[in-house]
Motif scaffolding. Sequence first.
Motif, PDB file in Angstrom:
ATOM      1  N   ASP A 177       0.821  -1.349  -0.081  1.00  0.00           N
ATOM      2  CA  ASP A 177       0.084   0.040   0.016  1.00  0.00           C
ATOM      3  C   ASP A 177       0.720   1.268  -0.098  1.00  0.00           C
ATOM      4  N   LEU A 178       2.122   1.093   0.353  1.00  0.00           N
ATOM      5  CA  LEU A 178       2.989   2.315   0.684  1.00  0.00           C
ATOM      6  C   LEU A 178       3.519   2.711  -0.943  1.00  0.00           C
ATOM      7  N   PHE A 179       3.605   1.705  -1.906  1.00  0.00           N
ATOM      8  CA  PHE A 179       4.424   1.833  -3.024  1.00  0.00           C
ATOM      9  C   PHE A 179       3.627   2.380  -4.250  1.00  0.00           C
ATOM     10  N   PRO A 180       4.061   3.540  -4.939  1.00  0.00           N
ATOM     11  CA  PRO A 180       3.230   4.104  -5.916  1.00  0.00           C
ATOM     12  C   PRO A 180       2.700   2.786  -7.107  1.00  0.00           C
ATOM     13  N   ASP A 181       3.396   1.864  -7.179  1.00  0.00           N
ATOM     14  CA  ASP A 181       2.944   0.851  -8.364  1.00  0.00           C
ATOM     15  C   ASP A 181       3.513  -0.480  -7.726  1.00  0.00           C
ATOM     16  N   SER A 182       3.029  -1.527  -8.737  1.00  0.00           N
ATOM     17  CA  SER A 182       3.260  -2.693  -8.380  1.00  0.00           C
ATOM     18  C   SER A 182       4.711  -3.026  -8.578  1.00  0.00           C
TER      19      SER A 182
ATOM     20  N   ASN B 217       4.145   6.377  -1.739  1.00  0.00           N
ATOM     21  CA  ASN B 217       3.213   7.019  -1.627  1.00  0.00           C
ATOM     22  C   ASN B 217       2.765   7.694  -0.291  1.00  0.00           C
ATOM     23  N   LYS B 218       2.397   9.191  -0.539  1.00  0.00           N
ATOM     24  CA  LYS B 218       2.097  10.059   0.771  1.00  0.00           C
ATOM     25  C   LYS B 218       0.507   9.659   0.658  1.00  0.00           C
ATOM     26  N   LYS B 219      -0.109  10.088   1.786  1.00  0.00           N
ATOM     27  CA  LYS B 219      -1.467   9.772   2.047  1.00  0.00           C
ATOM     28  C   LYS B 219      -2.346  10.656   1.061  1.00  0.00           C
ATOM     29  N   ASN B 220      -1.760  11.965   1.000  1.00  0.00           N
ATOM     30  CA  ASN B 220      -2.259  12.749   0.013  1.00  0.00           C
ATOM     31  C   ASN B 220      -2.397  12.685  -1.454  1.00  0.00           C
ATOM     32  N   GLY B 221      -1.859  11.523  -1.787  1.00  0.00           N
ATOM     33  CA  GLY B 221      -1.644  11.128  -3.396  1.00  0.00           C
ATOM     34  C   GLY B 221      -0.327  11.521  -3.842  1.00  0.00           C
ATOM     35  N   GLY B 222       0.232  12.231  -3.104  1.00  0.00           N
ATOM     36  CA  GLY B 222       1.866  12.569  -3.614  1.00  0.00           C
ATOM     37  C   GLY B 222       2.857  11.386  -3.621  1.00  0.00           C
ATOM     38  N   LYS B 223       4.190  11.875  -4.032  1.00  0.00           N
ATOM     39  CA  LYS B 223       5.164  10.675  -3.959  1.00  0.00           C
ATOM     40  C   LYS B 223       6.237  11.264  -3.214  1.00  0.00           C
ATOM     41  N   VAL B 224       6.972  10.405  -2.415  1.00  0.00           N
ATOM     42  CA  VAL B 224       8.259  11.063  -1.638  1.00  0.00           C
ATOM     43  C   VAL B 224       9.428  10.070  -1.984  1.00  0.00           C
TER      44      VAL B 224
ATOM     45  N   ASP C 260      13.398  10.598   4.101  1.00  0.00           N
ATOM     46  CA  ASP C 260      13.040  11.418   3.011  1.00  0.00           C
ATOM     47  C   ASP C 260      14.120  12.103   2.518  1.00  0.00           C
ATOM     48  N   ILE C 261      14.395  11.648   1.054  1.00  0.00           N
ATOM     49  CA  ILE C 261      15.320  12.134   0.258  1.00  0.00           C
ATOM     50  C   ILE C 261      14.708  12.974  -0.854  1.00  0.00           C
ATOM     51  N   THR C 262      13.731  13.226  -0.776  1.00  0.00           N
ATOM     52  CA  THR C 262      13.137  13.912  -2.121  1.00  0.00           C
ATOM     53  C   THR C 262      14.019  15.304  -2.345  1.00  0.00           C
ATOM     54  N   ASP C 263      14.506  16.153  -1.379  1.00  0.00           N
ATOM     55  CA  ASP C 263      15.274  17.169  -1.925  1.00  0.00           C
ATOM     56  C   ASP C 263      16.581  16.809  -2.492  1.00  0.00           C
ATOM     57  N   ARG C 264      17.109  15.607  -2.058  1.00  0.00           N
ATOM     58  CA  ARG C 264      18.491  15.268  -2.840  1.00  0.00           C
ATOM     59  C   ARG C 264      18.032  14.533  -4.049  1.00  0.00           C
ATOM     60  N   LYS C 265      17.051  14.027  -4.144  1.00  0.00           N
ATOM     61  CA  LYS C 265      16.685  13.583  -5.441  1.00  0.00           C
ATOM     62  C   LYS C 265      16.396  14.622  -6.547  1.00  0.00           C
TER      63      LYS C 265
END
Length: 191
Positions: A80-85, A113-120, A144-149
């Motif tokens: 449930d935490l991953f954006p796709d299979s 997946n973030k609860k709000n539908g976004g990705k991190v 969370d490494i979003t800023d680094r990515k």
Amino acid sequence: MDGRQSQTKRNGRLTEDSLYHSLFAHSRDSERFLVDLTDSLADAVIVFTLPQLRIEYANKALTEILGYEVEEAVGMLAGDLFPDSTRHLVFQERLDAALEDGKERFCSEQALNKKNGGKVWTEIVATLIERDGEISSLVVVVRDITDRKLAEEALIRSQARLELLNSILAGMKAGSSVAEMIEIALDRLQD
């Protein structure tokens, strides 16, 4: 010996009852300490049961990183935490490889997946936990490494632009026409 001492000790030994109460109190104190410790971390700590990969514990940082309240996350499946299979499958393959190779830890960079539908974007360090001689849990630390990515992606784009400018300059030095330089630039942009 007073009455309290006689309940606690008999012939200089702790009774089973007093030992049980002492260990139980220590266990509750240790559990509270561990919860307080993990809740003080900026990284999410998630404990999954195996083989189902169902969340049995999460610290408060999960709310900050993914937006799920701890109470709603407990019981969720890892998938449930991953954006796709596909991304879930990559994680599952890493877990299976660690189990097969006898490794107790593996690392991965994954979008979640973030609860709000976004990705991190996250860095995941997963450690297998053994209880009673069997691997029963997976402790996952999520950073969370979003800023680094985003910075890495910006750097890659900047490098591509710099290479394009260098090829244009090289073409100008070689006496190429403007049309040839535009063709070189378009070829580079398509790569």
